[in-house]
Design a protein around this motif. Structure first.
Motif, PDB file in Angstrom:
ATOM      1  N   CYS A   1       2.143  -5.477 -13.645  1.00 59.06           N
ATOM      2  CA  CYS A   1       2.925  -5.531 -12.398  1.00 59.06           C
ATOM      3  C   CYS A   1       2.059  -5.143 -11.193  1.00 59.06           C
ATOM      4  O   CYS A   1       2.378  -4.187 -10.475  1.00 59.06           O
ATOM      5  CB  CYS A   1       4.123  -4.600 -12.492  1.00 59.06           C
ATOM      6  SG  CYS A   1       5.119  -4.778 -13.966  1.00 59.06           S
ATOM      7  N   PRO A   2       0.966  -5.860 -10.956  1.00 59.87           N
ATOM      8  CA  PRO A   2       0.056  -5.431  -9.886  1.00 59.87           C
ATOM      9  C   PRO A   2       0.689  -5.432  -8.495  1.00 59.87           C
ATOM     10  O   PRO A   2       0.304  -4.622  -7.649  1.00 59.87           O
ATOM     11  CB  PRO A   2      -1.095  -6.440  -9.972  1.00 59.87           C
ATOM     12  CG  PRO A   2      -0.504  -7.631 -10.644  1.00 59.87           C
ATOM     13  CD  PRO A   2       0.543  -7.102 -11.578  1.00 59.87           C
ATOM     14  N   ASP A   3       1.649  -6.305  -8.260  1.00 58.96           N
ATOM     15  CA  ASP A   3       2.291  -6.362  -6.948  1.00 58.96           C
ATOM     16  C   ASP A   3       3.357  -5.283  -6.761  1.00 58.96           C
ATOM     17  O   ASP A   3       3.950  -5.170  -5.689  1.00 58.96           O
ATOM     18  CB  ASP A   3       2.921  -7.735  -6.717  1.00 58.96           C
ATOM     19  CG  ASP A   3       1.879  -8.831  -6.650  1.00 58.96           C
ATOM     20  OD1 ASP A   3       0.711  -8.530  -6.303  1.00 58.96           O
ATOM     21  OD2 ASP A   3       2.214  -9.989  -6.944  1.00 58.96           O
ATOM     22  N   GLN A   4       3.594  -4.494  -7.798  1.00 56.42           N
ATOM     23  CA  GLN A   4       4.607  -3.446  -7.740  1.00 56.42           C
ATOM     24  C   GLN A   4       3.966  -2.067  -7.903  1.00 56.42           C
ATOM     25  O   GLN A   4       4.599  -1.117  -8.332  1.00 56.42           O
ATOM     26  CB  GLN A   4       5.672  -3.673  -8.818  1.00 56.42           C
ATOM     27  CG  GLN A   4       6.512  -4.914  -8.576  1.00 56.42           C
ATOM     28  CD  GLN A   4       7.383  -5.228  -9.761  1.00 56.42           C
ATOM     29  OE1 GLN A   4       7.013  -6.019 -10.616  1.00 56.42           O
ATOM     30  NE2 GLN A   4       8.542  -4.587  -9.820  1.00 56.42           N
ATOM     31  N   PHE A   5       2.712  -1.964  -7.525  1.00 52.11           N
ATOM     32  CA  PHE A   5       1.959  -0.714  -7.646  1.00 52.11           C
ATOM     33  C   PHE A   5       1.373  -0.355  -6.299  1.00 52.11           C
ATOM     34  O   PHE A   5       0.741  -1.186  -5.647  1.00 52.11           O
ATOM     35  CB  PHE A   5       0.841  -0.866  -8.686  1.00 52.11           C
ATOM     36  CG  PHE A   5       0.034   0.380  -8.886  1.00 52.11           C
ATOM     37  CD1 PHE A   5       0.523   1.417  -9.659  1.00 52.11           C
ATOM     38  CD2 PHE A   5      -1.210   0.508  -8.314  1.00 52.11           C
ATOM     39  CE1 PHE A   5      -0.222   2.572  -9.853  1.00 52.11           C
ATOM     40  CE2 PHE A   5      -1.969   1.653  -8.504  1.00 52.11           C
ATOM     41  CZ  PHE A   5      -1.468   2.681  -9.269  1.00 52.11           C
ATOM     42  N   VAL A   6       1.589   0.893  -5.863  1.00 53.02           N
ATOM     43  CA  VAL A   6       1.053   1.367  -4.585  1.00 53.02           C
ATOM     44  C   VAL A   6       0.255   2.640  -4.852  1.00 53.02           C
ATOM     45  O   VAL A   6       0.797   3.632  -5.327  1.00 53.02           O
ATOM     46  CB  VAL A   6       2.177   1.664  -3.570  1.00 53.02           C
ATOM     47  CG1 VAL A   6       1.588   2.154  -2.257  1.00 53.02           C
ATOM     48  CG2 VAL A   6       3.057   0.448  -3.353  1.00 53.02           C
ATOM     49  N   GLU A   7      -1.033   2.582  -4.569  1.00 56.03           N
ATOM     50  CA  GLU A   7      -1.920   3.742  -4.713  1.00 56.03           C
ATOM     51  C   GLU A   7      -2.147   4.320  -3.326  1.00 56.03           C
ATOM     52  O   GLU A   7      -2.690   3.656  -2.453  1.00 56.03           O
ATOM     53  CB  GLU A   7      -3.241   3.310  -5.339  1.00 56.03           C
ATOM     54  CG  GLU A   7      -4.313   4.375  -5.336  1.00 56.03           C
ATOM     55  CD  GLU A   7      -3.927   5.598  -6.139  1.00 56.03           C
ATOM     56  OE1 GLU A   7      -3.659   6.632  -5.500  1.00 56.03           O
ATOM     57  OE2 GLU A   7      -3.889   5.527  -7.379  1.00 56.03           O
ATOM     58  N   CYS A   8      -1.705   5.539  -3.123  1.00 61.74           N
ATOM     59  CA  CYS A   8      -1.813   6.184  -1.804  1.00 61.74           C
ATOM     60  C   CYS A   8      -3.045   7.063  -1.672  1.00 61.74           C
ATOM     61  O   CYS A   8      -3.278   7.635  -0.613  1.00 61.74           O
ATOM     62  CB  CYS A   8      -0.564   7.014  -1.525  1.00 61.74           C
ATOM     63  SG  CYS A   8       0.912   6.010  -1.312  1.00 61.74           S
ATOM     64  N   GLY A   9      -3.822   7.175  -2.735  1.00 66.02           N
ATOM     65  CA  GLY A   9      -4.982   8.059  -2.672  1.00 66.02           C
ATOM     66  C   GLY A   9      -4.547   9.512  -2.791  1.00 66.02           C
ATOM     67  O   GLY A   9      -3.383   9.820  -3.038  1.00 66.02           O
TER      68      GLY A   9
END
Length: 82
Positions: free
Chosen positions: A56-64
């Motif tokens: 699900c790459p479009d449903q992943f958010v990496e904020c750091g």
């Protein structure tokens, strides 16, 4: 809707460690609902998110490494219906 009473889910709950289980169940939630996003603060490795990112790459958010910002991002996404 995810049926958490399915035999395979019950078995996973009993046999898997919490972090791998979290990654696995999040994939199911994301596949069932395209509005589900996984938002992390540089903790993708810790929560075993590799499979989630692949599926699900479009449903992943990496904020750091910025947890405060992650909360703001999550609040904005929630306000937008995600």
């Amino acid at each position: 809707m995810i049926d958490v009473n399915r035999a395979e889910i019950r078995e996973a709950i009993q046999t898997m460690r919490p972090r791998p289980f979290f990654g696995r169940i999040m994939i199911e939630f994301a596949k069932a609902d395209k509005d589900v996003l996984l938002v992390v603060a540089d903790s993708g490795q810790a929560c075993r998110c590799k499979d989630y990112i692949k599926e699900c790459p479009d449903q992943f958010v990496e904020c750091g490494i910025c947890e405060q910002n992650m909360i703001s991002v999550a609040a904005g996404l929630a306000q937008a219906g995600k």
